[in-house]
Design a protein around this motif. Structure first.
Motif, short mmCIF file in Angstrom:
data_model
loop_
_atom_site.label_atom_id
_atom_site.label_comp_id
_atom_site.label_asym_id
_atom_site.label_seq_id
_atom_site.Cartn_x
_atom_site.Cartn_y
_atom_site.Cartn_z
N LEU A 50 15.50 -1.06 7.29
CA LEU A 50 14.67 -0.34 6.30
C LEU A 50 13.17 -0.62 6.48
N ARG A 51 12.71 -0.50 7.72
CA ARG A 51 11.28 -0.73 7.98
C ARG A 51 10.39 0.31 7.31
N LEU A 52 10.86 1.56 7.26
CA LEU A 52 10.05 2.60 6.63
C LEU A 52 9.91 2.35 5.13
N ALA A 53 11.01 2.01 4.49
CA ALA A 53 10.97 1.73 3.05
C ALA A 53 10.04 0.56 2.75
N ALA A 54 10.02 -0.42 3.64
CA ALA A 54 9.14 -1.58 3.44
C ALA A 54 7.68 -1.18 3.38
N ASP A 55 7.33 -0.10 4.07
CA ASP A 55 5.95 0.40 4.08
C ASP A 55 5.77 1.61 3.19
N SER A 56 6.76 1.88 2.33
CA SER A 56 6.71 3.00 1.37
C SER A 56 6.63 4.37 2.04
#
Length: 512
Positions: A50-56
Protein backbone atom coordinates in the motif's frame (compact mmCIF):
# COMPACT_ATOMS: atom_id res chain seq x y z
CA UNK A 1 -4.68 10.30 -23.85
CA UNK A 2 -4.84 11.28 -20.18
CA UNK A 3 -6.59 14.46 -19.03
CA UNK A 4 -6.36 16.30 -15.72
CA UNK A 5 -9.17 17.77 -13.64
CA UNK A 6 -8.76 19.77 -10.42
CA UNK A 7 -11.15 18.23 -7.89
CA UNK A 8 -12.28 20.36 -4.93
CA UNK A 9 -14.66 18.48 -2.68
CA UNK A 10 -15.75 17.82 0.88
CA UNK A 11 -17.11 14.64 2.42
CA UNK A 12 -19.64 14.29 5.24
CA UNK A 13 -21.01 11.53 7.45
CA UNK A 14 -24.60 10.51 6.73
CA UNK A 15 -26.97 8.06 8.38
CA UNK A 16 -30.54 6.96 7.87
CA UNK A 17 -31.50 9.25 10.77
CA UNK A 18 -30.31 12.41 9.03
CA UNK A 19 -31.99 14.37 6.26
CA UNK A 20 -30.60 16.85 3.77
CA UNK A 21 -31.62 20.44 4.60
CA UNK A 22 -33.08 22.95 2.15
CA UNK A 23 -29.85 24.11 0.52
CA UNK A 24 -31.52 26.92 -1.40
CA UNK A 25 -31.01 28.86 1.84
CA UNK A 26 -27.23 28.60 1.40
CA UNK A 27 -25.68 31.80 0.08
CA UNK A 28 -25.58 31.84 -3.71
CA UNK A 29 -27.71 28.70 -4.20
CA UNK A 30 -31.01 29.48 -5.96
CA UNK A 31 -32.17 25.96 -6.82
CA UNK A 32 -31.41 22.28 -6.32
CA UNK A 33 -32.19 19.86 -9.13
CA UNK A 34 -32.22 16.08 -8.92
CA UNK A 35 -30.07 14.38 -11.56
CA UNK A 36 -30.99 10.77 -10.81
CA UNK A 37 -29.17 7.77 -9.40
CA UNK A 38 -26.02 6.29 -10.95
CA UNK A 39 -24.46 2.90 -10.17
CA UNK A 40 -20.66 3.03 -9.95
CA UNK A 41 -18.25 0.10 -9.73
CA UNK A 42 -14.59 0.84 -8.98
CA UNK A 43 -11.59 -1.37 -8.28
CA UNK A 44 -8.77 0.41 -6.45
CA UNK A 45 -5.17 -0.60 -7.10
CA UNK A 46 -2.02 -0.33 -5.02
CA UNK A 47 1.10 -2.30 -4.20
CA UNK A 48 0.83 -5.15 -1.69
CA UNK A 49 2.45 -2.83 0.83
CA UNK A 50 0.00 0.00 0.00
CA UNK A 51 2.69 2.50 -0.99
CA UNK A 52 0.20 4.70 -2.83
CA UNK A 53 -2.15 4.89 0.14
CA UNK A 54 0.79 5.84 2.36
CA UNK A 55 1.26 8.94 0.19
CA UNK A 56 -2.50 9.63 -0.10
CA UNK A 57 -2.62 8.69 -3.79
CA UNK A 58 -5.54 6.73 -5.23
CA UNK A 59 -5.64 4.67 -8.42
CA UNK A 60 -8.89 3.15 -9.61
CA UNK A 61 -10.58 1.57 -12.63
CA UNK A 62 -14.22 2.58 -12.63
CA UNK A 63 -17.21 1.64 -14.74
CA UNK A 64 -20.57 3.38 -14.71
CA UNK A 65 -21.22 7.11 -14.65
CA UNK A 66 -20.13 9.79 -17.07
CA UNK A 67 -16.40 9.45 -16.38
CA UNK A 68 -15.78 5.71 -16.60
CA UNK A 69 -12.10 4.87 -17.00
CA UNK A 70 -8.85 4.89 -15.05
CA UNK A 71 -8.42 7.66 -12.48
CA UNK A 72 -5.24 8.61 -10.62
CA UNK A 73 -5.56 11.23 -7.89
CA UNK A 74 -2.72 13.30 -6.43
CA UNK A 75 -3.25 15.33 -3.24
CA UNK A 76 -2.78 19.10 -3.66
CA UNK A 77 -4.18 20.45 -0.38
CA UNK A 78 -6.86 19.48 2.14
CA UNK A 79 -9.95 18.68 0.09
CA UNK A 80 -8.15 19.38 -3.19
CA UNK A 81 -6.81 16.75 -5.58
CA UNK A 82 -5.71 16.56 -9.19
CA UNK A 83 -7.53 13.73 -10.92
CA UNK A 84 -5.78 12.39 -14.01
CA UNK A 85 -8.06 10.35 -16.24
CA UNK A 86 -7.36 7.81 -18.94
CA UNK A 87 -9.83 5.83 -21.10
CA UNK A 88 -11.21 2.52 -19.87
CA UNK A 89 -8.95 -0.42 -20.70
CA UNK A 90 -8.21 -3.84 -19.25
CA UNK A 91 -4.69 -2.94 -18.15
CA UNK A 92 -3.18 0.13 -16.51
CA UNK A 93 -2.46 2.77 -19.20
CA UNK A 94 1.20 3.64 -19.69
CA UNK A 95 0.43 7.32 -19.20
CA UNK A 96 -0.60 6.59 -15.60
CA UNK A 97 2.00 3.90 -14.94
CA UNK A 98 4.77 6.43 -15.54
CA UNK A 99 3.29 8.79 -12.96
CA UNK A 100 3.44 6.00 -10.35
CA UNK A 101 6.93 4.85 -11.15
CA UNK A 102 8.89 6.72 -8.49
CA UNK A 103 6.59 5.40 -5.76
CA UNK A 104 6.00 1.78 -6.78
CA UNK A 105 9.37 1.26 -8.52
CA UNK A 106 9.69 -2.52 -9.00
CA UNK A 107 6.54 -3.48 -7.09
CA UNK A 108 3.47 -4.77 -8.91
CA UNK A 109 0.23 -2.79 -8.76
CA UNK A 110 -2.64 -5.11 -7.79
CA UNK A 111 -6.36 -4.80 -6.90
CA UNK A 112 -6.82 -4.06 -3.18
CA UNK A 113 -10.44 -2.93 -2.72
CA UNK A 114 -13.62 -2.91 -4.78
CA UNK A 115 -16.17 -0.15 -4.11
CA UNK A 116 -19.70 -0.30 -5.49
CA UNK A 117 -21.65 2.91 -4.98
CA UNK A 118 -25.21 3.94 -5.58
CA UNK A 119 -24.92 7.68 -6.20
CA UNK A 120 -27.95 9.97 -5.85
CA UNK A 121 -26.93 13.25 -7.48
CA UNK A 122 -28.21 16.80 -7.03
CA UNK A 123 -26.95 19.95 -8.73
CA UNK A 124 -26.78 23.20 -6.78
CA UNK A 125 -27.46 26.08 -9.16
CA UNK A 126 -27.33 29.88 -9.05
CA UNK A 127 -30.14 32.19 -10.17
CA UNK A 128 -29.01 31.81 -13.80
CA UNK A 129 -29.18 28.04 -13.65
CA UNK A 130 -25.38 27.65 -13.67
CA UNK A 131 -24.17 24.65 -11.68
CA UNK A 132 -22.19 25.72 -8.61
CA UNK A 133 -21.58 22.32 -7.07
CA UNK A 134 -22.64 18.70 -7.26
CA UNK A 135 -23.97 17.07 -4.13
CA UNK A 136 -24.23 13.30 -4.04
CA UNK A 137 -25.50 10.90 -1.44
CA UNK A 138 -23.38 7.77 -1.89
CA UNK A 139 -24.33 4.39 -0.47
CA UNK A 140 -21.06 2.48 -0.60
CA UNK A 141 -20.30 -1.24 -0.37
CA UNK A 142 -16.61 -2.14 0.00
CA UNK A 143 -15.03 -5.54 -0.61
CA UNK A 144 -11.46 -6.26 0.44
CA UNK A 145 -9.42 -7.91 -2.31
CA UNK A 146 -6.17 -8.33 -0.36
CA UNK A 147 -5.54 -10.36 2.77
CA UNK A 148 -6.45 -8.33 5.84
CA UNK A 149 -3.94 -7.28 8.48
CA UNK A 150 -6.29 -6.50 11.39
CA UNK A 151 -7.43 -9.42 13.50
CA UNK A 152 -11.16 -10.03 13.32
CA UNK A 153 -11.79 -7.36 10.69
CA UNK A 154 -14.61 -8.02 8.23
CA UNK A 155 -13.81 -8.38 4.55
CA UNK A 156 -16.67 -6.06 3.65
CA UNK A 157 -18.06 -2.72 4.84
CA UNK A 158 -21.09 -0.56 4.02
CA UNK A 159 -21.73 3.10 4.74
CA UNK A 160 -23.45 6.20 3.38
CA UNK A 161 -21.78 9.55 2.91
CA UNK A 162 -22.44 12.93 1.38
CA UNK A 163 -19.98 14.40 -1.10
CA UNK A 164 -20.06 18.01 -2.31
CA UNK A 165 -17.81 18.79 -5.28
CA UNK A 166 -17.24 22.31 -6.56
CA UNK A 167 -18.11 22.87 -10.21
CA UNK A 168 -15.41 24.07 -12.59
CA UNK A 169 -14.70 27.81 -12.19
CA UNK A 170 -17.21 28.16 -9.32
CA UNK A 171 -16.46 30.23 -6.21
CA UNK A 172 -15.14 27.98 -3.39
CA UNK A 173 -17.19 30.09 -0.96
CA UNK A 174 -20.23 28.05 -1.98
CA UNK A 175 -18.70 25.03 -0.21
CA UNK A 176 -18.50 27.00 3.04
CA UNK A 177 -22.12 28.10 2.67
CA UNK A 178 -23.30 24.55 2.02
CA UNK A 179 -21.24 23.15 4.90
CA UNK A 180 -22.80 25.65 7.28
CA UNK A 181 -26.32 24.43 6.44
CA UNK A 182 -25.32 20.78 6.49
CA UNK A 183 -23.86 21.29 9.96
CA UNK A 184 -27.11 22.76 11.23
CA UNK A 185 -28.84 19.57 10.03
CA UNK A 186 -26.40 17.40 11.95
CA UNK A 187 -24.34 16.40 8.89
CA UNK A 188 -20.69 16.82 9.83
CA UNK A 189 -17.36 16.41 7.97
CA UNK A 190 -16.12 12.87 7.59
CA UNK A 191 -13.01 11.75 9.47
CA UNK A 192 -11.92 9.76 6.41
CA UNK A 193 -10.16 11.82 3.70
CA UNK A 194 -11.45 9.52 0.94
CA UNK A 195 -13.64 6.50 0.26
CA UNK A 196 -10.53 4.40 -0.21
CA UNK A 197 -9.07 5.41 3.15
CA UNK A 198 -12.31 4.46 4.87
CA UNK A 199 -12.55 1.18 2.97
CA UNK A 200 -8.98 0.21 3.90
CA UNK A 201 -9.65 0.95 7.55
CA UNK A 202 -13.03 -0.76 7.81
CA UNK A 203 -12.04 -3.90 5.90
CA UNK A 204 -8.92 -4.53 7.93
CA UNK A 205 -6.17 -3.33 5.61
CA UNK A 206 -3.31 -1.22 6.93
CA UNK A 207 -3.19 2.27 5.44
CA UNK A 208 0.34 1.68 4.17
CA UNK A 209 3.70 2.69 5.58
CA UNK A 210 6.08 5.11 3.87
CA UNK A 211 9.45 3.88 2.65
CA UNK A 212 11.21 6.42 4.85
CA UNK A 213 10.56 6.35 8.58
CA UNK A 214 11.50 9.50 10.54
CA UNK A 215 14.58 8.93 12.73
CA UNK A 216 14.27 9.28 16.47
CA UNK A 217 14.59 12.94 17.41
CA UNK A 218 17.31 12.26 19.99
CA UNK A 219 19.30 15.42 19.35
CA UNK A 220 22.13 13.53 17.68
CA UNK A 221 23.92 14.67 14.55
CA UNK A 222 22.90 11.46 12.84
CA UNK A 223 19.20 12.07 13.47
CA UNK A 224 19.43 15.68 12.28
CA UNK A 225 21.22 14.82 9.05
CA UNK A 226 18.96 11.86 8.30
CA UNK A 227 15.86 13.99 8.84
CA UNK A 228 17.15 16.47 6.25
CA UNK A 229 18.08 13.70 3.83
CA UNK A 230 14.62 12.20 4.22
CA UNK A 231 13.03 15.51 3.16
CA UNK A 232 15.09 15.59 -0.03
CA UNK A 233 14.37 11.95 -0.92
CA UNK A 234 10.67 12.60 -0.37
CA UNK A 235 10.95 15.55 -2.74
CA UNK A 236 12.65 13.45 -5.42
CA UNK A 237 9.85 10.88 -5.26
CA UNK A 238 7.06 13.47 -5.15
CA UNK A 239 8.48 15.62 -7.95
CA UNK A 240 9.04 12.77 -10.41
CA UNK A 241 5.37 12.74 -11.55
CA UNK A 242 5.26 16.54 -11.37
CA UNK A 243 8.10 16.72 -13.92
CA UNK A 244 6.32 14.20 -16.12
CA UNK A 245 3.17 16.34 -15.95
CA UNK A 246 5.24 19.43 -16.82
CA UNK A 247 4.02 21.31 -13.76
CA UNK A 248 5.51 24.79 -13.16
CA UNK A 249 8.95 24.80 -11.52
CA UNK A 250 8.93 21.00 -11.06
CA UNK A 251 12.20 20.44 -12.92
CA UNK A 252 13.92 23.17 -10.92
CA UNK A 253 12.71 21.79 -7.58
CA UNK A 254 13.73 18.23 -8.44
CA UNK A 255 17.16 19.39 -9.51
CA UNK A 256 17.53 21.32 -6.25
CA UNK A 257 16.66 18.17 -4.27
CA UNK A 258 19.47 16.34 -6.09
CA UNK A 259 21.92 19.12 -5.26
CA UNK A 260 20.86 19.32 -1.63
CA UNK A 261 21.43 15.60 -1.19
CA UNK A 262 24.86 15.74 -2.82
CA UNK A 263 25.82 18.71 -0.69
CA UNK A 264 24.62 17.01 2.49
CA UNK A 265 26.71 13.94 1.75
CA UNK A 266 29.80 16.11 1.30
CA UNK A 267 29.16 18.60 4.09
CA UNK A 268 28.32 16.00 6.70
CA UNK A 269 30.98 13.50 5.74
CA UNK A 270 31.86 13.03 9.43
CA UNK A 271 28.31 11.82 10.01
CA UNK A 272 27.82 9.58 6.95
CA UNK A 273 30.54 7.40 5.42
CA UNK A 274 31.50 8.79 2.03
CA UNK A 275 32.54 5.37 0.77
CA UNK A 276 28.81 4.69 0.65
CA UNK A 277 27.50 8.16 -0.18
CA UNK A 278 29.98 9.11 -2.91
CA UNK A 279 28.65 6.58 -5.49
CA UNK A 280 25.11 7.74 -4.76
CA UNK A 281 26.25 11.33 -5.06
CA UNK A 282 27.68 10.57 -8.50
CA UNK A 283 24.29 9.26 -9.61
CA UNK A 284 22.57 12.34 -8.21
CA UNK A 285 24.98 14.47 -10.24
CA UNK A 286 23.99 12.49 -13.34
CA UNK A 287 20.27 12.99 -12.69
CA UNK A 288 20.68 16.70 -11.95
CA UNK A 289 22.64 17.01 -15.20
CA UNK A 290 19.90 15.32 -17.24
CA UNK A 291 17.30 17.58 -15.68
CA UNK A 292 19.57 20.58 -16.02
CA UNK A 293 19.16 20.94 -19.76
CA UNK A 294 15.43 21.53 -19.37
CA UNK A 295 15.85 23.86 -16.40
CA UNK A 296 18.68 25.85 -17.96
CA UNK A 297 16.62 26.35 -21.10
CA UNK A 298 13.63 27.55 -19.04
CA UNK A 299 15.79 30.16 -17.31
CA UNK A 300 17.57 31.20 -20.49
CA UNK A 301 14.39 31.61 -22.55
CA UNK A 302 12.75 33.68 -19.82
CA UNK A 303 15.79 35.95 -19.54
CA UNK A 304 16.01 36.52 -23.29
CA UNK A 305 12.26 37.06 -23.65
CA UNK A 306 12.20 39.58 -20.81
CA UNK A 307 15.20 41.35 -22.33
CA UNK A 308 13.49 41.50 -25.71
CA UNK A 309 10.26 42.82 -24.17
CA UNK A 310 12.22 45.59 -22.40
CA UNK A 311 13.78 46.93 -25.61
CA UNK A 312 12.36 50.10 -27.18
CA UNK A 313 10.44 49.33 -30.36
CA UNK A 314 13.07 50.96 -32.57
CA UNK A 315 15.69 48.51 -31.28
CA UNK A 316 13.64 45.43 -32.19
CA UNK A 317 14.58 44.71 -35.77
CA UNK A 318 13.30 41.86 -37.90
CA UNK A 319 11.30 38.82 -36.72
CA UNK A 320 13.14 38.64 -33.39
CA UNK A 321 10.24 37.19 -31.39
CA UNK A 322 9.60 34.49 -33.95
CA UNK A 323 13.30 33.67 -34.12
CA UNK A 324 13.42 33.30 -30.31
CA UNK A 325 10.31 31.07 -30.25
CA UNK A 326 11.70 28.78 -32.93
CA UNK A 327 15.11 28.56 -31.30
CA UNK A 328 13.60 27.85 -27.88
CA UNK A 329 11.07 25.33 -29.20
CA UNK A 330 13.73 23.08 -30.70
CA UNK A 331 15.95 23.22 -27.62
CA UNK A 332 13.09 22.86 -25.11
CA UNK A 333 11.63 19.78 -26.78
CA UNK A 334 15.01 18.08 -26.87
CA UNK A 335 15.72 19.00 -23.24
CA UNK A 336 12.34 17.74 -22.03
CA UNK A 337 12.75 14.47 -23.91
CA UNK A 338 16.14 14.01 -22.28
CA UNK A 339 14.69 14.62 -18.80
CA UNK A 340 11.84 12.15 -19.35
CA UNK A 341 14.22 9.52 -20.72
CA UNK A 342 16.26 9.84 -17.53
CA UNK A 343 13.18 9.40 -15.32
CA UNK A 344 12.14 6.33 -17.33
CA UNK A 345 15.57 4.72 -17.05
CA UNK A 346 16.57 1.77 -14.89
CA UNK A 347 19.39 3.97 -13.63
CA UNK A 348 16.91 6.38 -12.04
CA UNK A 349 15.03 3.54 -10.32
CA UNK A 350 18.31 2.16 -9.02
CA UNK A 351 19.14 5.59 -7.61
CA UNK A 352 15.81 5.79 -5.77
CA UNK A 353 16.32 2.28 -4.40
CA UNK A 354 19.81 3.21 -3.22
CA UNK A 355 18.56 6.34 -1.46
CA UNK A 356 15.79 4.45 0.34
CA UNK A 357 18.27 1.76 1.37
CA UNK A 358 20.75 4.37 2.62
CA UNK A 359 18.10 5.99 4.78
CA UNK A 360 16.91 2.63 6.11
CA UNK A 361 20.44 1.49 6.98
CA UNK A 362 22.57 4.65 7.15
CA UNK A 363 26.38 4.27 7.11
CA UNK A 364 26.85 6.25 10.31
CA UNK A 365 30.28 7.35 11.47
CA UNK A 366 31.26 8.02 15.12
CA UNK A 367 30.28 11.72 14.92
CA UNK A 368 26.68 10.69 14.20
CA UNK A 369 26.19 9.81 17.85
CA UNK A 370 27.36 13.18 19.11
CA UNK A 371 25.08 16.13 19.78
CA UNK A 372 23.90 17.84 16.61
CA UNK A 373 24.48 21.25 18.22
CA UNK A 374 28.21 20.41 18.39
CA UNK A 375 28.73 18.69 15.05
CA UNK A 376 26.60 20.70 12.64
CA UNK A 377 28.09 24.19 13.28
CA UNK A 378 31.58 22.94 12.51
CA UNK A 379 30.42 21.48 9.21
CA UNK A 380 28.64 24.70 8.20
CA UNK A 381 31.67 26.84 9.10
CA UNK A 382 33.91 24.50 7.10
CA UNK A 383 31.77 25.03 4.01
CA UNK A 384 31.79 28.78 4.59
CA UNK A 385 35.59 28.77 4.64
CA UNK A 386 35.56 26.77 1.43
CA UNK A 387 33.41 29.49 -0.12
CA UNK A 388 35.83 32.17 1.12
CA UNK A 389 38.75 30.29 -0.46
CA UNK A 390 37.01 30.56 -3.83
CA UNK A 391 35.70 34.09 -3.52
CA UNK A 392 38.99 35.78 -2.69
CA UNK A 393 40.93 34.74 -5.84
CA UNK A 394 37.86 35.24 -8.05
CA UNK A 395 37.48 38.84 -6.92
CA UNK A 396 41.18 39.49 -7.54
CA UNK A 397 40.96 38.48 -11.21
CA UNK A 398 40.46 41.03 -13.93
CA UNK A 399 37.07 40.94 -15.69
CA UNK A 400 36.99 38.35 -18.45
CA UNK A 401 36.63 34.66 -19.16
CA UNK A 402 38.85 33.45 -16.32
CA UNK A 403 36.98 35.53 -13.80
CA UNK A 404 33.64 34.26 -15.13
CA UNK A 405 34.80 30.69 -14.55
CA UNK A 406 36.09 31.48 -11.07
CA UNK A 407 32.84 33.18 -10.08
CA UNK A 408 30.88 30.19 -11.34
CA UNK A 409 32.92 27.91 -9.06
CA UNK A 410 32.29 30.32 -6.18
CA UNK A 411 28.57 30.09 -6.91
CA UNK A 412 28.69 26.32 -6.46
CA UNK A 413 30.46 26.75 -3.13
CA UNK A 414 27.86 29.33 -2.05
CA UNK A 415 25.05 26.86 -2.77
CA UNK A 416 26.75 24.20 -0.72
CA UNK A 417 27.27 26.56 2.23
CA UNK A 418 23.67 27.69 2.07
CA UNK A 419 22.33 24.13 1.89
CA UNK A 420 24.53 23.18 4.84
CA UNK A 421 22.98 25.99 6.89
CA UNK A 422 19.45 25.03 5.76
CA UNK A 423 20.02 21.49 7.04
CA UNK A 424 21.15 22.90 10.38
CA UNK A 425 18.18 25.25 10.91
CA UNK A 426 16.07 22.75 12.93
CA UNK A 427 19.04 22.34 15.30
CA UNK A 428 20.58 25.82 15.40
CA UNK A 429 17.54 27.99 14.74
CA UNK A 430 17.89 31.71 13.96
CA UNK A 431 21.69 31.86 13.65
CA UNK A 432 21.55 29.24 10.88
CA UNK A 433 18.66 31.08 9.22
CA UNK A 434 20.57 34.38 9.24
CA UNK A 435 23.68 32.64 7.93
CA UNK A 436 21.72 31.01 5.10
CA UNK A 437 20.07 34.32 4.21
CA UNK A 438 23.42 36.13 3.91
CA UNK A 439 24.95 33.39 1.80
CA UNK A 440 21.84 33.15 -0.38
CA UNK A 441 22.31 36.79 -1.38
CA UNK A 442 25.82 35.96 -2.54
CA UNK A 443 24.56 32.89 -4.36
CA UNK A 444 21.77 34.85 -6.07
CA UNK A 445 24.13 37.56 -7.25
CA UNK A 446 26.57 34.98 -8.58
CA UNK A 447 23.66 33.17 -10.22
CA UNK A 448 22.53 36.31 -12.02
CA UNK A 449 26.10 36.82 -13.20
CA UNK A 450 26.31 33.28 -14.55
CA UNK A 451 22.94 33.62 -16.27
CA UNK A 452 24.23 36.75 -18.03
CA UNK A 453 27.34 34.87 -19.17
CA UNK A 454 25.24 32.01 -20.58
CA UNK A 455 22.80 34.45 -22.18
CA UNK A 456 25.62 36.15 -24.08
CA UNK A 457 26.58 32.83 -25.65
CA UNK A 458 22.97 32.17 -26.68
CA UNK A 459 22.66 35.68 -28.15
CA UNK A 460 25.74 35.13 -30.30
CA UNK A 461 24.14 31.92 -31.57
CA UNK A 462 20.86 33.72 -32.33
CA UNK A 463 22.70 36.51 -34.13
CA UNK A 464 24.48 33.97 -36.31
CA UNK A 465 21.22 32.19 -37.15
CA UNK A 466 19.58 35.51 -38.00
CA UNK A 467 22.41 36.52 -40.33
CA UNK A 468 22.31 33.14 -42.08
CA UNK A 469 18.58 33.60 -42.65
CA UNK A 470 19.07 37.12 -44.02
CA UNK A 471 17.56 38.77 -40.93
CA UNK A 472 18.97 41.78 -39.06
CA UNK A 473 21.21 40.79 -36.15
CA UNK A 474 21.14 44.27 -34.60
CA UNK A 475 18.62 43.35 -31.88
CA UNK A 476 20.70 40.42 -30.66
CA UNK A 477 23.75 42.67 -30.47
CA UNK A 478 21.86 45.19 -28.33
CA UNK A 479 20.72 42.43 -25.98
CA UNK A 480 24.29 41.10 -25.82
CA UNK A 481 25.53 44.53 -24.72
CA UNK A 482 22.82 44.70 -22.06
CA UNK A 483 23.81 41.32 -20.67
CA UNK A 484 27.43 42.46 -20.52
CA UNK A 485 26.31 45.52 -18.57
CA UNK A 486 24.22 43.37 -16.20
CA UNK A 487 27.17 41.08 -15.51
CA UNK A 488 29.48 44.05 -14.89
CA UNK A 489 26.97 45.61 -12.49
CA UNK A 490 26.78 42.35 -10.56
CA UNK A 491 30.55 42.18 -10.31
CA UNK A 492 30.66 45.70 -8.88
CA UNK A 493 28.00 44.81 -6.30
CA UNK A 494 29.56 41.50 -5.30
CA UNK A 495 32.34 42.72 -2.93
CA UNK A 496 29.81 44.58 -0.76
CA UNK A 497 27.41 41.60 -0.56
CA UNK A 498 30.25 39.18 0.13
CA UNK A 499 31.66 41.39 2.87
CA UNK A 500 28.39 41.06 4.80
CA UNK A 501 28.30 37.29 4.36
CA UNK A 502 31.99 36.90 5.23
CA UNK A 503 31.79 38.72 8.56
CA UNK A 504 33.37 36.57 11.32
CA UNK A 505 30.42 37.17 13.66
CA UNK A 506 28.14 35.35 11.20
CA UNK A 507 30.13 32.15 11.72
CA UNK A 508 30.66 32.72 15.42
CA UNK A 509 26.91 32.94 16.07
CA UNK A 510 26.45 29.35 14.91
CA UNK A 511 28.47 27.93 17.81
CA UNK A 512 27.00 29.97 20.67
Amino acid sequence: MAETKREIERKYEFTTATRLPDLTRAAGVASVTGEGVTELDAVYYDTAGLRLAADSLTLRRRTGGKDAGWHLKFPVAVGVRDEIRAPLSETLPRSLAGLLRSRVRHAEVVPVVRLRSSRDVRHLRDENGTVLAELSVDTVHADRLLAGEKDGAAATATWTEVEVELADDADPAVLDAVEKHLGKAGIHPSDAPSKLARALDETGLASGAPDLVPPDADGSAGAAVLAYIREQIDDLVRLDPAVRRDLPDAVHKMRVACRRLRSAFKTYRKVLDREVTDPIGAELKWLAGELGHARDQEVLEARLREGLDALPREQRRGPARGRLRTWDGVRSRAARRRALDALDSARHLALLDALVALHAGPPLRPAAGRKAAKVLPKAVVRDHRRLADRMAPALDLAPGHERDLALHEARKAAKRARYAADAAVPTLGKPAKRFAKKVKKVQSLLGDHQDAVVARGALRELATQAEQAGEPSFTWGVLHARQEAAAAAGERELPRVWERAAAPEIRAALSR
